[in-house]
Design an enzyme around this catalytic site. Sequence first.
Site, PDB file in Angstrom:
ATOM      1  CG  ASP A   1      -2.110   0.798   0.822  1.00 11.80           C
ATOM      2  OD1 ASP A   1      -2.051   1.719  -0.171  1.00 11.80           O
ATOM      3  OD2 ASP A   1      -3.222   0.602   1.645  1.00 11.80           O
TER       4      ASP A   1
HETATM    5  C1  BGC Z   1      -4.938   3.177  -0.219  1.00  9.87           C
HETATM    6  C2  BGC Z   1      -5.238   2.153  -1.333  1.00  9.87           C
HETATM    7  C3  BGC Z   1      -4.932   2.805  -2.657  1.00  9.87           C
HETATM    8  C4  BGC Z   1      -3.822   3.468  -2.812  1.00  9.87           C
HETATM    9  C5  BGC Z   1      -3.359   3.871  -4.041  1.00  9.87           C
HETATM   10  C6  BGC Z   1      -3.782   4.146  -0.250  1.00  9.87           C
HETATM   11  O1  BGC Z   1      -3.800   5.067   0.413  1.00  9.87           O
HETATM   12  O2  BGC Z   1      -5.008   2.620   1.182  1.00  9.87           O
HETATM   13  O3  BGC Z   1      -6.411   1.308  -1.202  1.00  9.87           O
HETATM   14  O4  BGC Z   1      -5.131   1.881  -3.476  1.00  9.87           O
HETATM   15  O5  BGC Z   1      -3.643   4.637  -1.818  1.00  9.87           O
HETATM   16  O6  BGC Z   1      -4.223   5.158  -4.286  1.00  9.87           O
END
Ligand code: BGC
Length: 764
Positions: free
Chosen positions: A297
């Site tokens: 993540d």
């Molecule tokens: C989120 C993810 C997301 C990623 C990319 C993160 O802050 O937890 O779910 O896919 O950002 O935008």
Amino acid sequence: MKHKRLLIIGIISLATTTMNAQNKDHLDPKKPIEERISLLLKQMTLEEKVGQMNQYNGFWEVTGPSPKGGDAEVKYEHLRKGWVGSMLSVRGVKNVKAVQKIAVEESRLGIPLIIGFDVIHGYKTLSPIPLAEAASWDLEAIKKSAQVAADEASAAGINWTFGPMMDVARDARWGRVMEGSGEDPYLGSKIAVARVKGFQGETTADLAKVNTLASCAKHFAAYGFAEAGRDYNTVDISTSTLYNVVLPPFKAAKEAGVRTYMNSFNILNGIPATGNSFLQRTILKGDWKFDGFIVTDWASIREMKSHGFAKDAADASAKAVLAGADMDMESHYYVAELVKLVQSGQVKEALIDDAVRRILRVKFELGLFDNPYKYCDEVREQQVIGSKANNEAVLDMAKKSIVLLKNEKSLLPLKKSGQKIVLIGALASDKTSPLGSWRIASDDETAISVLEGMQAYKGNTLTYEKGAALTVGKTTFIDELVFNTTDKSGFEAAQNAAKNADVVVMVLGEHGFQSGEARSRTNLDLPGVQQELLEAVYKVNPNIVLVLNNGRPLALPWASEHVPAIVEAWQLGTQTGAAVAQVLYGDYNPSGKLPMSFPRNVGQCPIYYNNYNTGRPINAEKNVFWSHYSDVEKTPLYPFGFGLSYTTFDYKNLKVTPTASVKGGVVQVTVEVSNIGAYDGKEVVQLYIHDEVASLARPVLELKGFELVALKKGETKTISFQLTDKELGFYDNEGRYLVEAGTFKVRVGGSSDKGLEGRFELGF
Ligand code: BGC
């Protein structure tokens, strides 16, 4: 640090001049993918391999804290060097083509980028938020919705979605419940499969089509169990909860062929998911034999320092790669550290090769080596995005997602003519909030509002009054919302309009940006002055239909007691107003059922139907010493699986065969369901079991089957379910799957809180 970077750049430019006569055999589409990967890997320098493991955000930061030093210039330079394997949040054919061109035409080996994006509930034409879609229990419609999303996103240059999110969540305080399928692992698993197949197609071969996306099961794992519902917070759960509740949707997604996973921000029992070898290597890549890749993540490798699990960038990178995280989203750590870690012997090159092989495999499957610009067709982009067919599909999904929570005084459906209807609420005319939270590619003001939806029905007199503003100031994805808590100047006009109405429709609830990432709440009430507005209007006219907009279960005991009709309309996306109006006017008979329990008050959270009995479940002694609250009932206000229809369904003749001594066989459960009301309708027939005695206490109820059945008025259908070892077993505290002899209760009905009951015994 600066000096070291210059040194690496020096080495690379030397490599470029001496090695650019590369072999192109890996581009031969007739060769098997594994061979093509080997041919390419052989030609890659260590820096280029590490480059594949590096993912950068597009040149604007939208989620998460801004990366340090992550400016466009450095990113461009890294793209040219082949130090970037993927980009996220670059969208639109023009932009994607631009970055892809650098990777393909300017880097030494020309390896195409995989382009990721958060296509969570649509791209530009938005479906309902995922929690709302889950309320439809309609797997075909959910799959279709993911297909529409894939169709539009792939037309905009994207080939990889960071979805579906499949975190089982029991705590409505957590804002990200809007992104998932609710509290149940069985329903969550079925929906995870529907979405994965919707995005990717039925088999891996479908990934090569131009209108599919690689999908990403996230967040691995247990992110939905953040303590007290506070986003990014600690997760501490048992192995049994991990295996029986958290992992099933992820495992089902693996079986459906999901090509990537995203790990999660949280620690799980002390170890950050990103550095968690048990999750990523033992379970996912080991036990489940997953051969796609894991992306972290956002900057979660870097966050391992804040967790107190890594001392610096090198330590964090080593821990993440050893634990099985293949691609670094925006930490900028792998690109800076992995080469050195391999050279110093701390990380074996074989681990890097394995990660790169996984990433390249998905790129080959997508057909990116055969045509890196296959998603960059401007004509298709024009034709597909926002098409009539896509709008029709999301409208269909939106209607199916609505849940009727209460309908007294025959207020609904509304009569189509001769009525004076007054519509109240800031959300009723809002064309942005209904788009929900994950809507980065959509434009503000593009949803059909409830006001517009109702205006399409011309037979009644319709008057609109805002009543009160919901928010003050700007409403954006990244800023804290500010609510109107003082201005009630519009109350009087709302009351005056409502006074003489036949029916008052009030659209109240949460703003679209009030749920989602980092949107945790400690209150589950109507924000701002909306509760006061509701009570003020009720005083002058109690004939209220309350239409709720929300991204999570709300706790609305007053409304539930006083307001005669309540419609749960979530945030339904682009076609919100049309869907709501069709349901209010009876052109669509609501069939949704709640995928999460709605509490009586926030103090009950986490509240979920598949809880344990405890040693003191009932008030046997007529004193206080039983498991309960002294100030409110322990049951939810609206239970999991609950939802009404304009018609009535009756359940009869539950049969469970055989009822005894079943060994490794099949238990057949049948029931007759009749539509005994005045409208055609659809019912979600739900089957629950309870394993009465086991070596590990089992939940009071577990959903193990459901069917969405269409019944014309007066019609009866016999519905049958089969229970096998797959439904009857559970994982113990060591993660072993057990099917134990003993007695089981079966319940079949239209909600988790009631139904016909039977029993059977599993004997060995
Ligand atoms: C989120 C993810 C997301 C990623 C990319 C993160 O802050 O937890 O779910 O896919 O950002 O935008």
